[in-house]
Motif scaffolding. Structure first.
Motif: not given
Length: 88
Positions: A47-63
């Motif tokens: 939700l934090i990354f979604l609010c910051l509109k950085q979803l690709p960065l979230f997915l990359w860091s999650f992987v």
């Protein structure tokens, strides 16, 4: 909160499955706490990354974090074994 949810689900499992031993119920309770804790962290960070509109960065860091987690666990287990042998 997570512990109470895990305990509720464990007790529900115990009532509906009479074949589970006390040891199995303790394992189920522990793993439910772990899964619910990780799921909560995942949702908050998502939700934090979604609010910051950085979803690709979230997915990359999650992987990357998911791929390194088993390596960290192996290191922790080996450290624990060495420590328990040297300092019993």
């Amino acid at each position: 909160m997570i512990k109470s949810i895990a305990t509720f689900l464990t007790e529900y499992s115990a009532q509906n499955n009479k074949l589970l031993t006390k040891k199995n119920l303790l394992k189920i309770d522990y793993w439910l706490q772990v899964i619910l804790g990780d799921l909560t962290k995942f949702i908050i960070i998502f939700l934090i990354f979604l609010c910051l509109k950085q979803l690709p960065l979230f997915l990359w860091s999650f992987v990357i974090l998911i791929s390194t987690r088993p390596l960290i666990a192996i290191f922790n287990i080996s450290y624990f074994l060495v420590y328990s042998i040297v300092y019993p």
